[in-house]
Design a protein around this motif. Structure first.
Motif, mmCIF file in Angstrom:
data_model
loop_
_atom_site.group_PDB
_atom_site.id
_atom_site.type_symbol
_atom_site.label_atom_id
_atom_site.label_comp_id
_atom_site.label_asym_id
_atom_site.label_seq_id
_atom_site.Cartn_x
_atom_site.Cartn_y
_atom_site.Cartn_z
ATOM 1 N N PRO A 95 -23.063 -79.211 47.714
ATOM 2 C CA PRO A 95 -23.672 -78.047 47.063
ATOM 3 C C PRO A 95 -23.903 -76.910 48.057
ATOM 4 O O PRO A 95 -24.262 -77.148 49.221
ATOM 5 C CB PRO A 95 -24.999 -78.584 46.534
ATOM 6 N N GLU A 96 -23.696 -75.673 47.608
ATOM 7 C CA GLU A 96 -23.844 -74.527 48.500
ATOM 8 C C GLU A 96 -25.273 -74.444 49.056
ATOM 9 O O GLU A 96 -26.249 -74.722 48.361
ATOM 10 C CB GLU A 96 -23.526 -73.222 47.776
ATOM 11 N N SER A 97 -25.374 -74.024 50.302
ATOM 12 C CA SER A 97 -26.664 -74.003 50.989
ATOM 13 C C SER A 97 -27.643 -73.009 50.370
ATOM 14 O O SER A 97 -28.857 -73.243 50.380
ATOM 15 C CB SER A 97 -26.457 -73.685 52.473
ATOM 16 N N PHE A 98 -27.145 -71.880 49.829
ATOM 17 C CA PHE A 98 -28.057 -70.854 49.311
ATOM 18 C C PHE A 98 -28.851 -71.342 48.108
ATOM 19 O O PHE A 98 -29.886 -70.756 47.771
ATOM 20 C CB PHE A 98 -27.278 -69.586 48.940
ATOM 21 N N ARG A 99 -28.394 -72.421 47.464
ATOM 22 C CA ARG A 99 -29.047 -72.896 46.246
ATOM 23 C C ARG A 99 -30.311 -73.706 46.519
ATOM 24 O O ARG A 99 -31.067 -73.998 45.586
ATOM 25 C CB ARG A 99 -28.065 -73.750 45.442
ATOM 26 N N ASN A 100 -30.538 -74.098 47.770
ATOM 27 C CA ASN A 100 -31.678 -74.964 48.099
ATOM 28 C C ASN A 100 -31.691 -76.202 47.204
ATOM 29 O O ASN A 100 -32.723 -76.563 46.614
ATOM 30 C CB ASN A 100 -33.002 -74.201 47.964
#
Length: 347
Positions: A95-100
């Motif tokens: 999962p993308e990091s910006f999504r927390n």
């Protein structure tokens, strides 16, 4: 790409099937794995999701759940292997990091790949990496996969991703942005979850006469992503498509159909509506397009490998509309990718 890559195997875990064969069959049959889930916040609200049915003990934490999914899909992709795992590299998109993502609270992003490898019970090549960037980033790693096999002694690459949008953090984030499908928003996404991997080789395996080969890849960054306040004008998608056919492989007139991770959002539909007429200039009565999200929802980072898996299966089993397909992938952060695949026949 300097030379083709071949899809020699695949593995998947989705809401429509616990392996690649079941998942592909459900997508081909246009089945729906959607169900309604009652949310704790706002209390009593109902959200349509595409959730994998499983025992609660496998979901004790989000991190362990993603690790379990990825390990299962990797195991399936390796079942038909002719190479040892120590000569196999994993290129993984979590999962993308910006999504927390809540999984990052359980397992630090830097430790995620190691946790997946440990869950498989096997040892993989030291060149294995986890790369941030979502579904499009997975397609962008195809060039890296070729480099590993040509320069670093890797015999095959497992390329894939694992993700779940079925969690309270993503529900809240997407809900605030008005992006979830519901009774008051027909043009929204259905959160899904999945793990998908394809096994890539430099040369065709076995004695089969027909093989699925990836000939070209394109990658570009969209400035007006779905996270911005503007709609995309399709510039990055157009650039990725043009780069994918800018080589000795198939060109735009050769493309027979499309596999897209379009998720039903208004933003996604608008972008495709603008970009496609600017790229597909050859006259066609129809451009058949497959949208796996209609069956399994938006599966985030896993969508890149799943598109490659579906494309290869359709070419190998001869139910594709033609011998050449392009996979179009978009990530939330604006990354766009395209990959051209064709059916190749040995003489």
């Amino acid at each position: 790409m300097k030379r083709p890559l071949y899809v020699a195997g695949a593995g998947a875990v989705t809401s429509a099937g616990l392996n690649a064969r079941q998942t592909i069959a459900a997508i081909r049959a246009s089945l729906s794995a959607f169900e309604e889930r009652t949310l704790p916040e706002p209390f009593g609200a109902v959200q349509v999701v595409a959730r994998i049915p499983t025992h609660y003990q496998l979901r004790r934490t989000q991190g362990q759940w993603l690790v379990n999914m990825a390990a299962r899909a990797i195991g399936e992709a390796m079942q038909t292997r002719s190479n040892a795992s120590t000569t196999t590299a994993i290129l993984l998109t979590p999962p993308e990091s910006f999504r927390n993502h809540p999984a990052h609270g359980d397992i630090a992003p830097a430790d995620f790949l190691a946790a997946v490898i440990m869950a498989t019970g096997q040892k993989f090549h030291a060149a294995s990496r986890a790369v941030d960037g979502g579904a499009a980033a997975s397609i962008g790693l195809l060039e890296r996969a070729l480099e590993l096999m040509e320069q670093e002694g890797v015999e095959q690459v497992l390329l894939g991703g694992v993700d779940s949008l079925v969690n309270d953090t993503d529900f809240a984030r997407l809900g605030r942005a008005g992006r979830l499908k519901g009774t008051d928003n027909a043009q929204g996404l259905v959160p899904g979850e999945a793990a998908a991997f394809v096994r890539l080789t430099q040369n065709p395996e076995g004695k089969a006469r027909v093989h699925a080969a990836i000939h070209g890849v394109g990658l570009a960054q969209e400035q007006d992503s779905v996270l911005s306040e503007r709609y995309s004008q399709g510039r990055a998608l157009l650039g990725a498509l043009r780069d994918a056919v800018n080589g000795s492989g198939p060109s735009e007139p050769d493309i027979d159909f499309v596999i897209s991770n379009g998720n039903g959002e208004r933003y996604s539909g608008w972008e495709q509506l603008i970009a496609r007429p600017r790229f597909y200039r050859t006259r066609r009565e129809i451009l058949p397009t497959a949208y796996p999200a209609m069956t399994i929802g938006d599966i985030g980072s896993a969508a890149g490998a799943l598109a490659l898996m579906l494309a290869a299966d359709s070419l190998l089993k001869d139910y594709a509309p033609g011998p050449t397909v392009v996979c179009e992938l978009a990530s939330e952060n604006g990354l766009r990718a395209a990959a051209v695949m064709a059916r190749m026949t040995r003489r």
